[in-house]
Design an enzyme around this catalytic site. Structure first.
Site, PDB file in Angstrom:
ATOM      1  N   GLY A 155     -57.410 -60.403  19.535  1.00 35.44           N
ATOM      2  CA  GLY A 155     -57.124 -60.507  18.110  1.00 35.44           C
ATOM      3  C   GLY A 155     -58.355 -60.456  17.225  1.00 35.44           C
ATOM      4  N   LYS A 161     -46.161 -61.998  20.944  1.00 31.35           N
ATOM      5  CA  LYS A 161     -46.570 -63.357  20.552  1.00 31.35           C
ATOM      6  C   LYS A 161     -45.515 -63.956  19.608  1.00 31.35           C
ATOM      7  CE  LYS A 161     -51.288 -62.081  21.535  1.00 31.35           C
ATOM      8  NZ  LYS A 161     -52.721 -62.248  21.308  1.00 31.35           N
ATOM      9  N   GLU A 189     -58.039 -60.725  30.150  1.00 35.19           N
ATOM     10  CA  GLU A 189     -58.102 -60.786  28.694  1.00 35.19           C
ATOM     11  C   GLU A 189     -59.260 -61.684  28.283  1.00 35.19           C
ATOM     12  OE1 GLU A 189     -54.026 -59.722  26.886  1.00 35.19           O
ATOM     13  OE2 GLU A 189     -54.055 -61.869  27.196  1.00 35.19           O
ATOM     14  N   SER A 200     -57.698 -56.546  21.916  1.00 35.74           N
ATOM     15  CA  SER A 200     -57.983 -55.507  20.922  1.00 35.74           C
ATOM     16  C   SER A 200     -57.900 -54.099  21.503  1.00 35.74           C
ATOM     17  CB  SER A 200     -59.341 -55.754  20.249  1.00 35.74           C
ATOM     18  OG  SER A 200     -59.346 -57.010  19.580  1.00 35.74           O
ATOM     19  N   HIS A 215     -51.383 -67.177  29.564  1.00 30.71           N
ATOM     20  CA  HIS A 215     -52.050 -66.478  28.459  1.00 30.71           C
ATOM     21  C   HIS A 215     -53.103 -67.397  27.834  1.00 30.71           C
ATOM     22  CE1 HIS A 215     -52.797 -64.537  24.630  1.00 30.71           C
ATOM     23  NE2 HIS A 215     -52.388 -63.433  25.228  1.00 30.71           N
ATOM     24  N   ASN A 224     -47.190 -57.708  24.166  1.00 35.42           N
ATOM     25  CA  ASN A 224     -46.990 -59.148  23.989  1.00 35.42           C
ATOM     26  C   ASN A 224     -46.881 -59.392  22.491  1.00 35.42           C
ATOM     27  OD1 ASN A 224     -47.089 -61.895  23.798  1.00 35.42           O
ATOM     28  ND2 ASN A 224     -49.190 -62.110  24.567  1.00 35.42           N
ATOM     29  N   GLU A 269     -53.837 -68.076  24.905  1.00 30.45           N
ATOM     30  CA  GLU A 269     -53.378 -68.943  23.807  1.00 30.45           C
ATOM     31  C   GLU A 269     -52.674 -70.180  24.355  1.00 30.45           C
ATOM     32  OE1 GLU A 269     -51.533 -65.672  21.834  1.00 30.45           O
ATOM     33  OE2 GLU A 269     -53.535 -64.873  21.515  1.00 30.45           O
TER      34      GLU A 269
HETATM   35  P1  13P Z   1     -54.648 -58.282  20.793  1.00 33.54           P
HETATM   36  O1  13P Z   1     -54.257 -56.941  21.361  1.00 33.54           O
HETATM   37  O2  13P Z   1     -54.006 -58.595  19.476  1.00 33.54           O
HETATM   38  O3  13P Z   1     -56.136 -58.475  20.812  1.00 33.54           O
HETATM   39  O4  13P Z   1     -54.034 -59.371  21.807  1.00 33.54           O
HETATM   40  C1  13P Z   1     -54.254 -59.225  23.163  1.00 33.54           C
HETATM   41  C2  13P Z   1     -53.412 -60.211  23.878  1.00 33.54           C
HETATM   42  O5  13P Z   1     -53.639 -61.409  23.820  1.00 33.54           O
HETATM   43  C3  13P Z   1     -52.257 -59.695  24.633  1.00 33.54           C
HETATM   44  O6  13P Z   1     -51.694 -60.694  25.421  1.00 33.54           O
END
Ligand code: 13P
Length: 256
Positions: free
Chosen positions: A177, A12, A171, A217, A99, A10, A101
């Site tokens: 992140g 983003k 997640e 992560s 997601h 992803n 976010e």
């Molecule tokens: P990270 O791997 O940067 O922690 O992000 C995970 C994520 O949100 C994947 O959709």
């Protein structure tokens, strides 16, 4: 069991056009050469889907094209939105929905997440439905209730015959992140309980066939340990998906 691991990147709101194409090309070449056991997808920003899709197809098409979001309506006066049929037109086969976010930053409600899941599956696309608790919810002992609620509300009205194209991504919001990964035991516990919810909704055979990715992560250093857990069937990768080397390190950890 017998679930094929599925590792999806992803990206983003990252990359530019040239960087997106170069990253996709590097991943596609590595996958074409190595033929990993895991299924692999990359999910670039909407605006680069077409260019990335072309780069993937030019290298054999072994890496699937995914989108990070979708709108639930087919077409019409929805300024700025993108429909499932538009994504399909570009060769997209997977769509991420719900997601964290989008849920927490953009404040997307459960009902909209559910409508998007139904739009994606109804269009014949694969859906990666994301669920996961915040740190406050975890500390309040609500992890399992939050995951169960997000799975149940996300799948409301989804018929059993479409569940073969569903993937769940667990997640935990506090792991995204942050560099703070769930322990393999915590991930396994959450995944096992999510699978039980799927079993309750669709029966044990469908639940046993549905892949549940871990996200938050995940890196080459911790991916194998996580994917060794019986209910962890791959990963949804953010930061580590932005470099072909680290992403491929995770893809290889799916050779279990
Ligand atoms: P990270 O791997 O940067 O922690 O992000 C995970 C994520 O949100 C994947 O959709």
């Amino acid at each position: 069991m017998g679930r094929r691991a599925f590792v999806a990147g992803n990206w983003k709101m990252n990359t530019d056009r040239a960087g997106a194409v170069a990253l996709a090309a590097a991943v596609a070449e590595a996958v074409a050469g190595e033929r990993p056991a895991a299924e692999v997808a990359v999910c670039p920003p909407f605006v680069y889907l077409d260019a990335v899709g072309q780069a993937l197809r030019a290298r054999g098409g072994a890496v699937a094209l995914g989108a990070q979001d979708v709108y639930d309506q087919e077409n019409g006066a929805f300024t700025g939105e993108v429909s499932a049929s538009m994504l399909k037109d570009l060769g997209v086969t997977w769509v991420i929905v719900g997601h964290s976010e989008r849920r927490h930053v953009i404040k997307e409600p459960d009902e909209l997440v559910n409508r998007k899941v139904r739009a994606v599956l109804g269009a014949g696309l694969g859906c990666i439905l994301c669920v996961g608790e915040t740190i406050q919810q975890r500390e309040g002992g609500m992890t399992d209730a939050v995951n169960a609620h997000q799975v149940r509300s996300g799948l409301a009205g989804v018929p059993a015959e479409q569940v073969g194209r569903l993937v769940i991504a667990y997640e935990p919001v506090w792991a995204i992140g942050t560099g703070r990964t769930a322990t393999p035991a915590d991930a396994q516990d959450a995944h096992r309980k999510i699978r039980a919810v799927l079993g309750d909704l669709y029966g044990p055979a469908a639940a046993g066939a549905t892949r549940i990715q871990y996200g938050g992560s995940m890196k080459p250093e911790n991916a194998a340990e996580l994917m060794k857990q019986p209910d962890v069937d791959g990963g949804l990768i953010g930061g580590a998906a932005l470099k072909a080397d680290s992403f491929m390190g995770i893809v290889r950890a799916g050779n279990r």
